[in-house]
Write a protein that holds these residues in place. Sequence first.
Motif, mmCIF file in Angstrom:
data_model
loop_
_atom_site.group_PDB
_atom_site.id
_atom_site.type_symbol
_atom_site.label_atom_id
_atom_site.label_comp_id
_atom_site.label_asym_id
_atom_site.label_seq_id
_atom_site.Cartn_x
_atom_site.Cartn_y
_atom_site.Cartn_z
ATOM 1 N N ASP A 274 37.474 50.781 20.075
ATOM 2 C CA ASP A 274 36.527 51.720 19.464
ATOM 3 C C ASP A 274 35.645 52.387 20.519
ATOM 4 O OD1 ASP A 274 37.564 51.119 16.967
ATOM 5 O OD2 ASP A 274 35.945 49.716 16.445
ATOM 6 N N GLU B 62 37.075 46.050 19.230
ATOM 7 C CA GLU B 62 35.763 46.603 19.596
ATOM 8 C C GLU B 62 35.883 47.455 20.864
ATOM 9 O OE1 GLU B 62 31.316 45.098 20.936
ATOM 10 O OE2 GLU B 62 32.723 43.642 20.093
ATOM 11 N N ASN C 156 38.121 40.695 22.360
ATOM 12 C CA ASN C 156 37.629 41.701 21.406
ATOM 13 C C ASN C 156 38.283 43.072 21.619
ATOM 14 O OD1 ASN C 156 36.283 42.128 23.855
ATOM 15 N ND2 ASN C 156 34.385 42.786 22.862
#
Length: 156
Positions: A137, A134, A131
């Motif tokens: 972020d 994610e 991921n």
Amino acid sequence: MIHVLFVCLGNICRSPMAEAVFRSKVRSAGLEDKISVDSAGTGDWHLGEPPHEGTRSILKQNAIDYTGIRARQTKADDVTRFQYIIAMDDSNVRNLKSLSEDFQKANVSKLLDFIPERKGGDVQDPYYTGNFEEVFDMVNEGCDRLLAYIREKERI
């Protein structure tokens, strides 16, 4: 000079991502002469390797330079060289504290502690989950907040 060290397990996914993102933010703020940035891992599996392909890919997508970043392991003198030691998760904090008495006394924070609504949380390891977006972020927001914190605390 203020020295910031980002730490994760192997220094190929999260901490080099944070190093590159934070370095970019420091550069954009014109603070390169006041803040230096590095990263390290608590393990030695990837010494000398560049960031993971997933990390390189997400950094490229966001036009963030990662030139010169190579995996290294934390060292005992890191605790005296760096004013800000920023871990990605609880296990990184425990691993750092187990290195020496100096690390037990050091001010080690987790990156997500700088985001009030995520305080106490861990930046998941994309090496296992994949991921990377994610994680990027979380790292990006954490680095924004960390830089604001350092600027206020250090008055720069």
